[in-house]
Structure formats: C-alpha cells, structure tokens
Scaffold this active site. Sequence first.
Site, short mmCIF file in Angstrom:
data_model
loop_
_atom_site.label_atom_id
_atom_site.label_comp_id
_atom_site.label_asym_id
_atom_site.label_seq_id
_atom_site.Cartn_x
_atom_site.Cartn_y
_atom_site.Cartn_z
N ASP A 306 0.83 -1.21 0.00
CA ASP A 306 0.00 0.00 0.00
C ASP A 306 0.86 1.26 0.00
O ASP A 306 1.99 1.27 0.50
CB ASP A 306 -0.94 0.01 1.21
N GLU A 307 0.29 2.32 -0.55
CA GLU A 307 0.80 3.68 -0.43
C GLU A 307 2.29 3.81 -0.78
O GLU A 307 3.03 4.52 -0.12
CB GLU A 307 0.55 4.22 0.99
N SER A 308 2.71 3.13 -1.84
CA SER A 308 4.09 3.25 -2.31
C SER A 308 4.19 4.45 -3.25
O SER A 308 4.49 4.30 -4.45
CB SER A 308 4.52 1.95 -3.00
#
Length: 503
Positions: A306-308
């Site tokens: 997530d949220e890279s």
Amino acid sequence: MVFTHSLPLVPAPVSAAAGEGRMPITATTRVHGSSPASAQLIDAVARRSGIRLSLVTTADAEIELRIDPTVAAAEGYTLTVDDRVVIVGADEAGLFYGVQTLLQLLREDESGWGLLRAEVRDAPRFPRRGVMLDVARHFFGVDDVKKFIDSTSALKFNHLHLHLSDDQGWRVHIDSWPLLTERSSATSAGGDPGGFYSKDDYREIVAYAAARHVIVIPEIDLPGHTHAIGVAYPELVEAPVMNDGLISESARLGQPLPVAGETYLGWGVGHSSVRIHEERTYDFVRDVVRELAEMTPGPYIHIGGDESLGTPQADFDLFAERATAIVVEAGKTPVAWHEMGSAANIAEGTVGQYWGKTVPEGTHAEEGKHFVERGGALIMSAANVTYLDMKYSEDFPLGLTWAAIIDVRTAYEWEPTAVLDVPDSAILGVEAPLWSETTRTFGDVERLVFPRAAAQAEVGWSPKSAPERNWESFRSRLGALAPLWKAEGVDFHPADEIPWSER
C-alpha cells in the site's frame, strides 16, 4: 421447549430460539467432554461468575461437549440449553464457537447465575473473519495481544493480521538481519516507547491464537512503509521522497518530516521505498519471509503493497512480481493490499485485501479485481466502514477521520459482496483493521475496537438473510454484551446508539 423470544447473541446465529426460563448454574454443575473447549468454558464461567464448574468423565453431566462432523458445516455447531446443556461441534472450532455462544447466555438475576434456555444451529457465512492489529505505529506486548485474541475470538473471528513493520518501527526479530530490532524497534509514533517480539514471543502468540482457532497472518509492509528498515540497513532503502500530502499533514500535526537513517516519529505516508533494483533487497525479502514462514503454521504471509507513492509504477510492478513469488517459494500464500493488483504478474493465487471505499475510487476496483483474475480471492476491508481507527464521532478523542467517521450503525450496515464486480465466491470474507497512530495504550485500542468489531463479526459470520440480521435487532443484542465485556475487563466505548444492559 416452548419458544418465546429472540436471544441476545452476537453474531446472530443461523437459527436460534429461546425457551422459558433459565437453567441454574451452581458449584455442583458438571462439564463432560475431552475437548480443550471444556477447560476454556470452566475458566470463563469462573471469571464471569466466580463459580468453578467441575470437569467429569461421566456422561450424565449437566453440560456435555462433543464433536460430530455431520451436525453442521466447518466451524459450525448446535447448542441446546434445557434441563441440561449439549453443545455439538462439527469440529474443534465449532465446539469452541458453541462455547462462546453459551457464555453469552450466562446471566445473573435475583435467583443467582443461570443460562437462558435456547436452541441454536449455527455456522459461518464467510470462512475468513479477521481483525488486524498495527503493532508498528505503537507497540503492544504479548499479554495485550493475547487479550485481543481472547476478546475477538469470542466474537468468532478466526484470523489475526499482525502489522509487524512500518516507517515507525520493526517489531519481530529476524536472525539473519539482527539490526532490524536492535536499531529500529525502540520507539513508536510520536516518540512513545517501542518494543519487539522475540521469536519465542511470536511463537507464543501463534500458539495462543491457535488454541482459540485463530490463524495469525504476519505482515511485513513492502516496498513502501519501509523507513524503519533503512534505519537498520541504509543500503536497502531509498532516500525519502516528499509529497505534498506528507508535507502539509506533518505541518498541520506539528510532526517532523522523515530523514534518511533517523528514526521517524511522524504519521505521514508514501515517502519510503526499498531499492527495487538491488539484488540485496530480494535477499532481505527472502530471508525475512523464510524466517516468518518457519514460525507461522498458517497459510499466509502478508507483504503489504500500500501507499508506495515514491515508487515508480514500473519498479513497483517488478517488486510485486518478485516479492509474491518469494512468498510462494516459501510455501505460503501471498496476501497484499489492493494496490498490488496494479502489477500484471503478481503470483497466481495471491489474495488481495481491498481497503478502498464501499464506492470504489480511482483504479481501486480494477486493482482489486485483478487478484481474482490471477486465480486469487479478496478480503474486504472497506476503509469507510471497517477501519477501527476512525473516530465514532467528530469529537471522539481517539482516532482519525480521513476515511470516514464510523459510528456503530455505519460499521454494521454494509455488504461485502456489493463493493466490487466479482463473483460472491471470490470474497473470502472481511477484516477490520486497527491502525495505531493515535492508540498509545491498549485501553485506547479497546475503545476503538469495541463495540464496532462486533458489527464486523456479524457481517462476517451471520447469514445475510437471517431474520435478526438488521440494525434494530443488532443494537439490542449488542447492548446485552456489556456485562460479559465488563467481566472480561474489555474497555469498550459505551456508544450512545446502543441500549447497554446492566446484567
């Protein structure tokens, strides 16, 4: 048995009917059954009432526990309380869940302790009913995790997802990379104390969970949320990539921005990434996955995704392909947050965890569906209804609001199969995550988790068409859990929308 009214059970069973009156429970009440559930029942009754039942070998005992695979589907059970109690589980898990239902029927009145007379048939709707505890933003020790397992398994949750690493800390010892816990575990968000699990600690948690029919899913968040890895091993992690959201949110909260090689005390996301093109990165991932797999009997290893925000898409795709393959090579099924569905060649069978909203935004729906197209399935964790770290109300002192304000009714009234355009059979079940930015104590955790976890338990367990599967019934039944939670020391939030019972 004459049936008169509904029963105060959460989650709602497949079918349940109440009889007249109660079966008394006294110090002479006996339990017969060789299952570990018998001892668990005896201990729970003692905690609740001060009465210690006796375990006997004679079949004429007042409470009988046994297994018969023909009575229900996996994890199911039947329960009868009349002049005696008979619980029949389809398997050991079913027997355990039958005991949890029986404990909800235990009540005290002017005549003493007794069990509401009842007849129950039950089995779960979804095979996967999970909760997540983030021990990276704030660390919670073994005893806290055990208490979390006790109170969630009592609601028939059967998976515990432990978020073991993030920008703020690394929380499990890895022999082949010892600096992770030596250098990256001492603090938590805001500079609060940290900690980590030794391998013995982790095994103790896994065994405790297994005894309550809970599968532990360890998560190492990759390739983003990896600042703490870089504090221990700078050669594995890129320099922080600032984004507008991170900068503005850090300023609003008065929190520091991330600095390469220094412990990060803020909450901001999206700034960190492992080095995708360094082969040593994959040596690291392979070692960590191998050591976790050796300690984890359950089938899953969660590798984040997530949220890279600081990772170019082509690099993210390459990492997703290689990391999911590494988990498969270790003999486990990869689990990843739904963003990893943007990568074309994730390992076949990878399970996606959808944390978008109930009305999908952007590319979230396509990312979620890709897991199914690759032969995998989905866990539904829609953030605007399941995220236990969201506030109950605008002025609630704990929690955040970025996904939604989630009161108990909002947590209850959603349907996991209605979010994405995939076959119902592709939905393994639900998971309710607790992110720990604002939870500095375990009491803080409990106030956010309970009572909303009970809503998610019913969404995951109960038939969609069950007569009791509606808000008015649920709020009444939920209120009846208050005496049990108080007896077990659960620091729940007494939400105003629930009519809480005193006895």
